[in-house]
Design a protein around this motif. Structure first.
Motif, PDB file in Angstrom:
ATOM      1  N   MET A 197       0.853  -1.190   0.000  1.00  0.00           N
ATOM      2  CA  MET A 197       0.000   0.000   0.000  1.00  0.00           C
ATOM      3  C   MET A 197       0.889   1.241   0.000  1.00  0.00           C
ATOM      4  O   MET A 197       1.817   1.354   0.780  1.00  0.00           O
ATOM      5  N   THR A 198       0.591   2.186  -0.866  1.00  0.00           N
ATOM      6  CA  THR A 198       1.388   3.406  -0.916  1.00  0.00           C
ATOM      7  C   THR A 198       0.893   4.387   0.132  1.00  0.00           C
ATOM      8  O   THR A 198      -0.287   4.427   0.460  1.00  0.00           O
ATOM      9  N   SER A 199       1.807   5.182   0.643  1.00  0.00           N
ATOM     10  CA  SER A 199       1.403   6.174   1.636  1.00  0.00           C
ATOM     11  C   SER A 199       0.756   7.352   0.924  1.00  0.00           C
ATOM     12  O   SER A 199       1.116   7.683  -0.203  1.00  0.00           O
ATOM     13  N   PRO A 200      -0.208   7.994   1.583  1.00  0.00           N
ATOM     14  CA  PRO A 200      -0.898   9.117   0.942  1.00  0.00           C
ATOM     15  C   PRO A 200       0.031  10.312   0.774  1.00  0.00           C
ATOM     16  O   PRO A 200       0.945  10.513   1.565  1.00  0.00           O
ATOM     17  N   GLU A 201      -0.219  11.056  -0.275  1.00  0.00           N
ATOM     18  CA  GLU A 201       0.541  12.280  -0.508  1.00  0.00           C
ATOM     19  C   GLU A 201       0.115  13.319   0.521  1.00  0.00           C
ATOM     20  O   GLU A 201      -1.038  13.368   0.922  1.00  0.00           O
ATOM     21  N   GLN A 202       1.044  14.137   0.974  1.00  0.00           N
ATOM     22  CA  GLN A 202       0.735  15.143   1.982  1.00  0.00           C
ATOM     23  C   GLN A 202       0.992  16.542   1.443  1.00  0.00           C
ATOM     24  O   GLN A 202       1.912  16.746   0.654  1.00  0.00           O
ATOM     25  N   PHE A 203       0.177  17.485   1.889  1.00  0.00           N
ATOM     26  CA  PHE A 203       0.306  18.877   1.507  1.00  0.00           C
ATOM     27  C   PHE A 203       0.238  19.729   2.764  1.00  0.00           C
ATOM     28  O   PHE A 203      -0.562  19.451   3.654  1.00  0.00           O
ATOM     29  N   SER A 204       1.040  20.755   2.821  1.00  0.00           N
ATOM     30  CA  SER A 204       1.019  21.683   3.948  1.00  0.00           C
ATOM     31  C   SER A 204       0.288  22.944   3.504  1.00  0.00           C
ATOM     32  O   SER A 204       0.607  23.531   2.469  1.00  0.00           O
ATOM     33  N   VAL A 205      -0.722  23.334   4.273  1.00  0.00           N
ATOM     34  CA  VAL A 205      -1.534  24.510   3.949  1.00  0.00           C
ATOM     35  C   VAL A 205      -1.594  25.395   5.181  1.00  0.00           C
ATOM     36  O   VAL A 205      -1.888  24.918   6.281  1.00  0.00           O
ATOM     37  N   SER A 206      -1.322  26.680   5.020  1.00  0.00           N
ATOM     38  CA  SER A 206      -1.373  27.624   6.138  1.00  0.00           C
ATOM     39  C   SER A 206      -2.748  28.265   6.236  1.00  0.00           C
ATOM     40  O   SER A 206      -3.382  28.562   5.221  1.00  0.00           O
ATOM     41  N   VAL A 207      -3.185  28.472   7.468  1.00  0.00           N
ATOM     42  CA  VAL A 207      -4.443  29.183   7.708  1.00  0.00           C
ATOM     43  C   VAL A 207      -4.103  30.652   7.870  1.00  0.00           C
ATOM     44  O   VAL A 207      -3.289  31.031   8.706  1.00  0.00           O
ATOM     45  N   LYS A 208      -4.713  31.473   7.068  1.00  0.00           N
ATOM     46  CA  LYS A 208      -4.467  32.927   7.073  1.00  0.00           C
ATOM     47  C   LYS A 208      -5.542  33.635   7.900  1.00  0.00           C
ATOM     48  O   LYS A 208      -6.407  33.012   8.493  1.00  0.00           O
ATOM     49  N   GLU A 209      -5.478  34.937   7.859  1.00  0.00           N
ATOM     50  CA  GLU A 209      -6.436  35.773   8.580  1.00  0.00           C
ATOM     51  C   GLU A 209      -7.863  35.409   8.159  1.00  0.00           C
ATOM     52  O   GLU A 209      -8.128  35.105   6.999  1.00  0.00           O
ATOM     53  N   HIS A 210      -8.775  35.416   9.132  1.00  0.00           N
ATOM     54  CA  HIS A 210     -10.191  35.097   8.920  1.00  0.00           C
ATOM     55  C   HIS A 210     -10.399  33.644   8.480  1.00  0.00           C
ATOM     56  O   HIS A 210     -11.415  33.322   7.854  1.00  0.00           O
ATOM     57  N   GLY A 211      -9.441  32.769   8.771  1.00  0.00           N
ATOM     58  CA  GLY A 211      -9.578  31.361   8.458  1.00  0.00           C
ATOM     59  C   GLY A 211      -9.396  30.990   7.001  1.00  0.00           C
ATOM     60  O   GLY A 211      -9.727  29.882   6.582  1.00  0.00           O
ATOM     61  N   ARG A 212      -8.845  31.883   6.232  1.00  0.00           N
ATOM     62  CA  ARG A 212      -8.660  31.612   4.796  1.00  0.00           C
ATOM     63  C   ARG A 212      -7.482  30.670   4.575  1.00  0.00           C
ATOM     64  O   ARG A 212      -6.463  30.764   5.244  1.00  0.00           O
ATOM     65  N   VAL A 213      -7.659  29.788   3.613  1.00  0.00           N
ATOM     66  CA  VAL A 213      -6.579  28.889   3.218  1.00  0.00           C
ATOM     67  C   VAL A 213      -6.386  28.976   1.710  1.00  0.00           C
ATOM     68  O   VAL A 213      -7.330  29.244   0.965  1.00  0.00           O
ATOM     69  N   ASN A 214      -5.173  28.768   1.283  1.00  0.00           N
ATOM     70  CA  ASN A 214      -4.858  28.757  -0.139  1.00  0.00           C
ATOM     71  C   ASN A 214      -4.367  27.356  -0.473  1.00  0.00           C
ATOM     72  O   ASN A 214      -3.348  26.916   0.055  1.00  0.00           O
ATOM     73  N   LEU A 215      -5.104  26.651  -1.320  1.00  0.00           N
ATOM     74  CA  LEU A 215      -4.732  25.287  -1.671  1.00  0.00           C
ATOM     75  C   LEU A 215      -3.685  25.313  -2.780  1.00  0.00           C
ATOM     76  O   LEU A 215      -3.888  25.947  -3.816  1.00  0.00           O
ATOM     77  N   PRO A 216      -2.573  24.614  -2.574  1.00  0.00           N
ATOM     78  CA  PRO A 216      -1.549  24.564  -3.623  1.00  0.00           C
ATOM     79  C   PRO A 216      -2.110  23.973  -4.912  1.00  0.00           C
ATOM     80  O   PRO A 216      -3.026  23.138  -4.886  1.00  0.00           O
ATOM     81  N   LYS A 217      -1.543  24.394  -6.019  1.00  0.00           N
ATOM     82  CA  LYS A 217      -1.997  23.937  -7.332  1.00  0.00           C
ATOM     83  C   LYS A 217      -1.994  22.408  -7.411  1.00  0.00           C
ATOM     84  O   LYS A 217      -2.926  21.806  -7.935  1.00  0.00           O
ATOM     85  N   GLU A 218      -0.956  21.774  -6.885  1.00  0.00           N
ATOM     86  CA  GLU A 218      -0.855  20.316  -6.942  1.00  0.00           C
ATOM     87  C   GLU A 218      -2.008  19.649  -6.192  1.00  0.00           C
ATOM     88  O   GLU A 218      -2.538  18.630  -6.614  1.00  0.00           O
ATOM     89  N   LEU A 219      -2.410  20.230  -5.058  1.00  0.00           N
ATOM     90  CA  LEU A 219      -3.525  19.689  -4.280  1.00  0.00           C
ATOM     91  C   LEU A 219      -4.841  19.868  -5.031  1.00  0.00           C
ATOM     92  O   LEU A 219      -5.653  18.950  -5.110  1.00  0.00           O
ATOM     93  N   ARG A 220      -5.051  21.048  -5.599  1.00  0.00           N
ATOM     94  CA  ARG A 220      -6.268  21.284  -6.379  1.00  0.00           C
ATOM     95  C   ARG A 220      -6.365  20.308  -7.544  1.00  0.00           C
ATOM     96  O   ARG A 220      -7.422  19.757  -7.817  1.00  0.00           O
TER      97      ARG A 220
END
Length: 84
Positions: free
Chosen positions: A1-24
């Motif tokens: 079984m392969t391990s899942p890919e991981q992405f690091s996402v920062s939470v910005k002001e007002h709870g906003r997050v920006n999803l990296p292009k690779e994750l999208r």
């Protein structure tokens, strides 16, 4: 079984997050689509698209259909006639 890919996402002001292009791309999402966060008792979370949930649910209750209704039969008959 392969391990899942991981992405690091920062939470910005007002709870906003920006999803990296690779994750999208991995999720197959674009602007305006809905993501659903499922929280697990162990403190982890799962992110799924609304489309993925809809696909999982298709046919979920098909086993409950015991007899074909007259309406279903009529619709099927009309579809066959339209194809001719």
């Amino acid at each position: 079984m392969t391990s899942p890919e991981q992405f690091s996402v920062s939470v910005k002001e007002h709870g906003r997050v920006n999803l990296p292009k690779e994750l999208r791309q991995a999720l197959g999402v674009s602007a305006g689509q809905t993501l659903i966060f499922r929280l697990h008792p162990d403190g982890s979370a799962e992110v799924v698209t609304a489309q993925a949930i809809a696909r999982r649910g298709r046919g979920l209750f098909a086993y409950l259909k015991q007899v074909e209704s007259e309406t279903d039969a009529l619709i099927e008959e009309r579809r066959r006639e339209a194809e001719e």
